[in-house]
Enzyme design. Sequence first.
Site, short mmCIF file in Angstrom:
data_model
loop_
_atom_site.label_atom_id
_atom_site.label_comp_id
_atom_site.label_asym_id
_atom_site.label_seq_id
_atom_site.Cartn_x
_atom_site.Cartn_y
_atom_site.Cartn_z
CE LYS A 1 -4.00 -2.24 1.89
NZ LYS A 1 -4.69 -2.80 3.03
N1 GLU Z 1 -8.09 -8.44 4.89
C1 GLU Z 1 -6.88 -9.03 4.37
C2 GLU Z 1 -6.08 -7.99 3.61
O1 GLU Z 1 -6.63 -7.00 3.17
C3 GLU Z 1 -7.15 -10.19 3.43
C4 GLU Z 1 -7.73 -11.33 4.11
C5 GLU Z 1 -8.05 -12.55 3.28
O2 GLU Z 1 -8.25 -12.45 2.06
O3 GLU Z 1 -8.17 -13.59 3.89
O4 GLU Z 1 -4.90 -8.18 3.48
#
Ligand code: GLU
Length: 305
Positions: A274
């Site tokens: 990011k």
């Molecule tokens: N929320 C996690 C992320 O944005 C991804 C989780 C998942 O795909 O299991 O990195």
Amino acid sequence: MTGQVGPLRGPDTVAVPAAGERPWVTRFAPSPTGYLHLGHAYSALYAWEAARASGGTFRLRIEDIDRQRCRPEFEQAILDDLRWLGLTWDGPVVRQSDRLGVYAQALDELRRQELAYPCFCTRSRIRAEIDDAASAPHGPSGEALYPGTCRSLAPREAAARMSRGEPFAWRLDVAKASARVGTLHWRDLRAGVLTATPEALGDVVIARKDVPTSYHLAVTVDDHAQGVTLVSRGEDLFHATHVHRLLQALLGLATPTYYHHNLIADSTGQRMSKRNRAVTLRHLRERRHTPDDVWSLIGLRPQAA
Ligand code: GLU
């Protein structure tokens, strides 16, 4: 565009369910802690395409349990970027921050099974323990694992510290939990059928000090609650899946099929993050790239094309 996309070793089309299997229920589960980048686009487009190509369902879940790092403007940007890509999701957008009560029940169940213990360690305490240990266990990426300091705390001492208001997290006693459920397996579309090795990550946190759940617990509970049958995500989460498989067995939850895709790198071999603005979908949009450009940048091909 600065930051070209490196080679992608994964398949360029999505998997279809085997004969006799139902159409996929897939999901995209981003955390609103920054703008989506091409790595996210791969997970999202793969999940969307796998659902659409099999006549299945594509769900969207916002993983916003980290109140310090999540921001409403990033959530809005995620929805905007997905719409720009042309992705439509089925059913309501699920927000993890609305589901803390459900995670609390799962934690209670693990406590009832006497598989969770309170951990009062601070980060610096853990680091000091690791530095002092003759040989500290290490995880798959070389990171030092939690040395298990609080696992052997006498219940009376733990209760006293809790009642004094000392902050604590809950950890899973992975060795005890694994012994309880025996050998487990799970299937990855690239790696095949695997024997679960959840001990590789040590006694993971299942409820944080600042949040009454953790990534591992919430994602496992939610994939089941949303009826997900195919999880597509980056291979940085591959080892986490071993832990999720264990949690599924302990909580009586279904086990989806998984597809852990390569992490997409830029031309310098740097993993997308990011912090690397050049590869965010926002930046590509501003530079007048099209959704078709995104499909080809990540090396995935829509089946309808
Ligand atoms: N929320 C996690 C992320 O944005 C991804 C989780 C998942 O795909 O299991 O990195």
